[in-house]
Design an enzyme around this catalytic site. Structure first.
Site, PDB file in Angstrom:
ATOM      1  N   GLY A   1       6.037  68.489  68.664  1.00 35.93           N
ATOM      2  CA  GLY A   1       7.404  68.219  69.108  1.00 35.93           C
ATOM      3  C   GLY A   1       8.335  67.872  67.957  1.00 35.93           C
TER       4      GLY A   1
ATOM      5  N   GLU B   1       9.418  71.156  66.712  1.00 44.22           N
ATOM      6  CA  GLU B   1      10.314  71.724  67.732  1.00 44.22           C
ATOM      7  C   GLU B   1      11.690  71.056  67.703  1.00 44.22           C
ATOM      8  OE1 GLU B   1       7.290  71.017  70.726  1.00 44.22           O
ATOM      9  OE2 GLU B   1       7.302  73.149  71.233  1.00 44.22           O
TER      10      GLU B   1
ATOM     11  N   GLU C   1      -0.641  71.768  68.540  1.00 40.50           N
ATOM     12  CA  GLU C   1      -0.983  71.439  69.935  1.00 40.50           C
ATOM     13  C   GLU C   1      -2.312  72.058  70.366  1.00 40.50           C
ATOM     14  OE1 GLU C   1       2.002  72.356  68.852  1.00 40.50           O
ATOM     15  OE2 GLU C   1       3.592  71.220  69.845  1.00 40.50           O
TER      16      GLU C   1
ATOM     17  N   ALA D   1       5.189  64.676  69.958  1.00 42.61           N
ATOM     18  CA  ALA D   1       5.313  63.804  71.134  1.00 42.61           C
ATOM     19  C   ALA D   1       4.202  62.773  71.060  1.00 42.61           C
ATOM     20  CB  ALA D   1       5.201  64.635  72.403  1.00 42.61           C
TER      21      ALA D   1
HETATM   22  N1  DAK Z   1       1.299  60.440  68.893  1.00 44.75           N
HETATM   23  C1  DAK Z   1       0.934  59.138  68.863  1.00 44.75           C
HETATM   24  N2  DAK Z   1       0.576  58.495  67.746  1.00 44.75           N
HETATM   25  C2  DAK Z   1       0.593  59.199  66.601  1.00 44.75           C
HETATM   26  C3  DAK Z   1       0.959  60.573  66.559  1.00 44.75           C
HETATM   27  C4  DAK Z   1       1.338  61.199  67.782  1.00 44.75           C
HETATM   28  N3  DAK Z   1       1.738  62.462  67.850  1.00 44.75           N
HETATM   29  N4  DAK Z   1       0.847  60.995  65.280  1.00 44.75           N
HETATM   30  C5  DAK Z   1       0.455  59.936  64.557  1.00 44.75           C
HETATM   31  N5  DAK Z   1       0.296  58.862  65.351  1.00 44.75           N
HETATM   32  C6  DAK Z   1      -0.108  57.514  64.954  1.00 44.75           C
HETATM   33  C7  DAK Z   1      -1.604  57.457  64.690  1.00 44.75           C
HETATM   34  O1  DAK Z   1      -2.318  57.310  65.896  1.00 44.75           O
HETATM   35  C8  DAK Z   1      -1.703  56.221  63.818  1.00 44.75           C
HETATM   36  O2  DAK Z   1      -1.595  55.090  64.619  1.00 44.75           O
HETATM   37  P1  DAK Z   1      -2.538  53.781  64.341  1.00 44.75           P
HETATM   38  O3  DAK Z   1      -3.924  54.278  64.415  1.00 44.75           O
HETATM   39  O4  DAK Z   1      -2.136  53.338  62.957  1.00 44.75           O
HETATM   40  O5  DAK Z   1      -2.138  52.818  65.419  1.00 44.75           O
HETATM   41  C9  DAK Z   1      -0.427  56.320  62.985  1.00 44.75           C
HETATM   42  O6  DAK Z   1       0.450  57.150  63.706  1.00 44.75           O
HETATM   43  C10 DAK Z   1      -0.668  56.947  61.611  1.00 44.75           C
HETATM   44  O7  DAK Z   1      -1.310  58.184  61.811  1.00 44.75           O
HETATM   45  P2  DAK Z   1      -2.683  58.583  61.053  1.00 44.75           P
HETATM   46  O8  DAK Z   1      -3.494  57.373  60.751  1.00 44.75           O
HETATM   47  O9  DAK Z   1      -3.310  59.666  61.848  1.00 44.75           O
HETATM   48  O10 DAK Z   1      -2.084  59.165  59.683  1.00 44.75           O
HETATM   49  P3  DAK Z   1      -2.703  60.281  58.747  1.00 44.75           P
HETATM   50  O11 DAK Z   1      -1.858  60.298  57.530  1.00 44.75           O
HETATM   51  O12 DAK Z   1      -4.182  60.095  58.602  1.00 44.75           O
HETATM   52  O13 DAK Z   1      -2.523  61.648  59.546  1.00 44.75           O
HETATM   53  C11 DAK Z   1      -1.236  63.280  60.878  1.00 44.75           C
HETATM   54  C12 DAK Z   1      -1.215  62.144  59.794  1.00 44.75           C
HETATM   55  C13 DAK Z   1       0.212  63.629  61.169  1.00 44.75           C
HETATM   56  C14 DAK Z   1      -1.949  64.497  60.286  1.00 44.75           C
HETATM   57  C15 DAK Z   1      -1.983  62.764  62.127  1.00 44.75           C
HETATM   58  O14 DAK Z   1      -1.432  61.495  62.513  1.00 44.75           O
HETATM   59  C16 DAK Z   1      -1.882  63.717  63.283  1.00 44.75           C
HETATM   60  O15 DAK Z   1      -2.591  64.717  63.308  1.00 44.75           O
HETATM   61  N6  DAK Z   1      -1.051  63.374  64.277  1.00 44.75           N
HETATM   62  C17 DAK Z   1      -0.920  64.117  65.509  1.00 44.75           C
HETATM   63  C18 DAK Z   1      -0.132  65.389  65.280  1.00 44.75           C
HETATM   64  C19 DAK Z   1      -0.039  66.217  66.554  1.00 44.75           C
HETATM   65  O16 DAK Z   1      -1.088  66.635  67.120  1.00 44.75           O
HETATM   66  N7  DAK Z   1       1.165  66.475  67.068  1.00 44.75           N
HETATM   67  C20 DAK Z   1       1.405  67.225  68.259  1.00 44.75           C
HETATM   68  C21 DAK Z   1       1.458  66.310  69.456  1.00 44.75           C
HETATM   69  S1  DAK Z   1       1.730  67.255  70.991  1.00 44.75           S
HETATM   70  C22 DAK Z   1       7.745  69.052  75.632  1.00 44.75           C
HETATM   71  C23 DAK Z   1       8.289  68.361  74.579  1.00 44.75           C
HETATM   72  C24 DAK Z   1       7.470  68.069  73.498  1.00 44.75           C
HETATM   73  C25 DAK Z   1       6.156  68.393  73.477  1.00 44.75           C
HETATM   74  C26 DAK Z   1       5.618  69.114  74.533  1.00 44.75           C
HETATM   75  C27 DAK Z   1       6.411  69.423  75.643  1.00 44.75           C
HETATM   76  N8  DAK Z   1       8.565  69.366  76.761  1.00 44.75           N
HETATM   77  C28 DAK Z   1      10.041  69.303  76.631  1.00 44.75           C
HETATM   78  C29 DAK Z   1       8.019  69.940  77.943  1.00 44.75           C
HETATM   79  C30 DAK Z   1       5.369  68.032  72.291  1.00 44.75           C
HETATM   80  C31 DAK Z   1       4.020  67.960  72.272  1.00 44.75           C
HETATM   81  C32 DAK Z   1       3.421  67.470  71.016  1.00 44.75           C
HETATM   82  O17 DAK Z   1       4.110  67.189  70.052  1.00 44.75           O
END
Ligand code: DAK
Length: 258
Positions: free
Chosen positions: A109, A112, A132, A66
């Protein structure tokens, strides 16, 4: 179709294709994208010529979760009262099968979303995870439930509590994905599977998906009864007559969907 965050197209052989299309943000799943995804899925569900859908991302990411920038400033009363992210059910509500074709990151997400699909085909580059915990939250779109059912409690706890990623080989071995293929073969493999499914009798396909999913929520005895009812019901379809006649006549079945 006029979408900004996804690309949806009907491909030959009854396979609907949806590509998540925010590659610069690693297909982070914001509200606008999820709304478009729900709309595209509903359109394919309503389209008689589509028998199966493929959901894919871009080479570097299926989806990195997300959109964190959209979530960061939210407060409890708002997320609770507005039932934040409630629109995510559209995928799991699909009656037609959906195949996830995963290349690169499928995190949070994104993982998921893949698990809401019926089959996951992964490229060798795929990386799955529920990170998360690193953000001070827990999975909220089924991760604690579907991952534990898919790969067992021990492995799911490991993934969810440490936030580590699992590569395609480990995901295959754990039973999270059903096939691993080279990245350049991923979409073809997924579309081929989708066309195979779309070519079968529609009622049998829907019933097979319904029976497997219903069984995940039932004791075995109830699941077996449910399966028997659907099995019997399929004898009311023209496709059962056609499938069995074609076998006996040593020809390819021509399913009409009736
Ligand atoms: N959100 C927003 N931006 C994201 C992102 C994300 N999840 N993942 C990556 N990006 C963006 C980065 O900010 C970056 O943007 P700029 O800085 O270029 O503007 C761009 O994508 C490239 O990412 P990186 O520079 O970080 O790329 P790397 O290769 O260095 O790293 C990475 C890749 C995937 C390891 C890293 O980007 C990362 O750790 N991303 C976050 C992963 C994460 O924590 N995901 C979980 C998010 S929480 C629900 C439904 C859904 C959910 C919950 C409830 N309900 C139905 C109730 C879901 C929650 C989640 O998913």
């Amino acid at each position: 179709m006029g979408y900004e965050n996804i690309i949806a197209e009907t491909t030959e052989g009854g396979a609907g294709l949806i590509r998540l299309n925010r590659p610069k943000a690693l297909n982070a799943l914001n509200g606008a994208l999820m709304k478009e995804l729900a709309d595209a899925l509903r359109a394919f569900e309503a389209d008689d010529s589509t028998g199966c859908m493929v959901l894919t991302g871009s080479p570097k990411a299926f989806a990195a979760g997300a959109d964190i920038s959209e979530m960061a400033g939210l407060e409890y009363p708002g997320v609770y009262v507005d039932d934040f992210l409630s629109g995510w059910e559209a995928l799991s509500a699909c009656r037609k099968p959906v195949i996830a074709a995963v290349s690169g990151f499928a995190l949070g997400g994104g993982c998921e979303l893949a698990m809401m699909c019926d089959i996951i085909i992964a490229a060798r580059t795929a990386k799955f995870g529920q990170p998360e915990i690193r953000l001070g939250i827990i999975p909220g779109a089924g991760g604690t439930q579907r991952l534990a059912r898919a790969i067992g409690k021990a492995r799911a706890m490991d993934m969810i509590l440490t936030g580590r990623m699992m590569d395609a080989g480990e995901a295959l071995q754990a039973g999270l994905v059903s096939r691993v293929v080279e990245e350049d073969a991923l979409l073809d493999e997924a579309l081929k599977a989708a066309r195979t499914i779309a070519g079968f009798g529609r009622a049998a396909v829907l019933a097979a998906k319904e029976a497997v999913n219903a069984g995940m929520d039932m004791p075995l005895s109830a699941g077996l009864r449910f399966e028997r009812r659907l099995f019997h019901a399929l004898f009311a379809t023209r496709d059962q007559k056609e499938g069995m006649a074609a076998f006996l006549e040593k020809r390819k079945a021509d399913f009409s969907g009736g």
